[in-house]
Design a protein around this motif. Structure first.
Motif, PDB file in Angstrom:
ATOM      1  N   ALA A  78       0.839  -1.208   0.000  1.00  0.00           N
ATOM      2  CA  ALA A  78       0.000   0.000   0.000  1.00  0.00           C
ATOM      3  C   ALA A  78       0.870   1.254   0.000  1.00  0.00           C
ATOM      4  CB  ALA A  78      -0.939  -0.006   1.205  1.00  0.00           C
ATOM      5  N   ASP A  79       1.912   1.263   0.844  1.00  0.00           N
ATOM      6  CA  ASP A  79       2.828   2.405   0.856  1.00  0.00           C
ATOM      7  C   ASP A  79       3.524   2.557  -0.491  1.00  0.00           C
ATOM      8  OD1 ASP A  79       2.156   2.810   3.498  1.00  0.00           O
ATOM      9  OD2 ASP A  79       4.034   2.014   4.303  1.00  0.00           O
ATOM     10  N   ALA A  80       3.925   1.441  -1.077  1.00  0.00           N
ATOM     11  CA  ALA A  80       4.608   1.485  -2.374  1.00  0.00           C
ATOM     12  C   ALA A  80       3.713   2.090  -3.449  1.00  0.00           C
ATOM     13  CB  ALA A  80       5.061   0.084  -2.785  1.00  0.00           C
ATOM     14  N   ARG A  81       2.436   1.737  -3.439  1.00  0.00           N
ATOM     15  CA  ARG A  81       1.504   2.278  -4.444  1.00  0.00           C
ATOM     16  C   ARG A  81       1.273   3.781  -4.236  1.00  0.00           C
ATOM     17  NH1 ARG A  81      -0.159  -0.829  -8.760  1.00  0.00           N
ATOM     18  NH2 ARG A  81      -1.385   1.037  -8.986  1.00  0.00           N
ATOM     19  N   ILE A  82       1.163   4.195  -2.975  1.00  0.00           N
ATOM     20  CA  ILE A  82       1.007   5.619  -2.686  1.00  0.00           C
ATOM     21  C   ILE A  82       2.246   6.373  -3.150  1.00  0.00           C
ATOM     22  CG2 ILE A  82       0.908   7.321  -0.820  1.00  0.00           C
ATOM     23  CD1 ILE A  82      -0.866   5.235   0.698  1.00  0.00           C
ATOM     24  N   LEU A  83       3.426   5.845  -2.811  1.00  0.00           N
ATOM     25  CA  LEU A  83       4.671   6.513  -3.201  1.00  0.00           C
ATOM     26  C   LEU A  83       4.824   6.563  -4.715  1.00  0.00           C
ATOM     27  CD1 LEU A  83       6.979   5.051  -0.437  1.00  0.00           C
ATOM     28  CD2 LEU A  83       6.317   7.456  -0.701  1.00  0.00           C
ATOM     29  N   GLU A  84       4.447   5.492  -5.400  1.00  0.00           N
ATOM     30  CA  GLU A  84       4.531   5.473  -6.864  1.00  0.00           C
ATOM     31  C   GLU A  84       3.706   6.604  -7.469  1.00  0.00           C
ATOM     32  OE1 GLU A  84       3.792   2.305 -10.485  1.00  0.00           O
ATOM     33  OE2 GLU A  84       2.463   2.218  -8.743  1.00  0.00           O
ATOM     34  N   ARG A  85       2.470   6.742  -7.021  1.00  0.00           N
ATOM     35  CA  ARG A  85       1.605   7.815  -7.536  1.00  0.00           C
ATOM     36  C   ARG A  85       2.129   9.186  -7.126  1.00  0.00           C
ATOM     37  NH1 ARG A  85      -4.655   7.181  -6.392  1.00  0.00           N
ATOM     38  NH2 ARG A  85      -4.720   9.134  -7.557  1.00  0.00           N
TER      39      ARG A  85
END
Length: 176
Positions: A137-144
């Motif tokens: 979840a953190d990775a997806r937020i950071l990606e965006r």
């Protein structure tokens, strides 16, 4: 300001900690000076036909063992920059602040982008300390979020204890 002046200013700020930079840290200080010079140059060139998008200076990614001075180096760089030009967060604090900001107005259509941008304000550089992507979840937020920053012309300066190819651990869960 020239690269040499930025480098000297960063070295002076680093030495205010009571430490003297070693050979590897001096090489990083030179790179940070180059980064700030490039950032200043991109600001001067500006593109009038892109009023909402600034040219992004290349970023900085410092990785290495605990206690190598990564945070001190980026703090020294931030110390020589104008106050409103840099936003600095530990990654966990950034994500926590993001969650608070994005939940403020549930009716907004583009609330992700607005929440992310509210965390940096008018800053041209975002420092994220202890960067990693252990949680999906953190990775997806950071990606965006990193995409939003790139589009807005915000350059990144990141520290990590792991090399880039180890930021996403190889576990049975992550292999799926």
């Amino acid at each position: 300001m020239s690269q040499q002046k930025y480098t000297a200013a960063i070295q002076t700020a680093f030495c205010r900690t009571g430490l003297s930079p070693d050979e590897c840290q001096m090489a990083v200080i030179a790179q940070l000076g180059m980064f700030l010079a490039e950032l200043g140059e991109s600001r001067r060139r500006g593109f009038s036909w892109l009023p909402k998008r600034r040219r992004v200076a290349r970023g900085i990614f410092l990785w290495g063992g605990v206690g190598r001075g990564k945070t001190l180096l980026l703090d020294a760089m931030a110390a020589v920059m104008p106050e409103k030009m840099v936003a600095r967060y530990h990654q966990h604090v950034f994500l926590d602040a993001f969650h608070r900001a994005v939940s403020m107005d549930l009716g907004e259509e583009d609330r992700f982008r607005k929440a992310v941008l509210s965390l940096v304000g008018s800053a041209r550089v975002l420092i994220l300390d202890e960067f990693h992507a252990y949680d999906i979840a953190d990775a997806r937020i950071l990606e965006r979020a990193l995409g939003v920053f790139a589009h807005q012309g915000v350059s990144l300066a990141l520290t990590a204890n792991h090399c880039p190819w180890e930021l996403w651990p190889k576990t049975a869960f992550h292999a799926q």
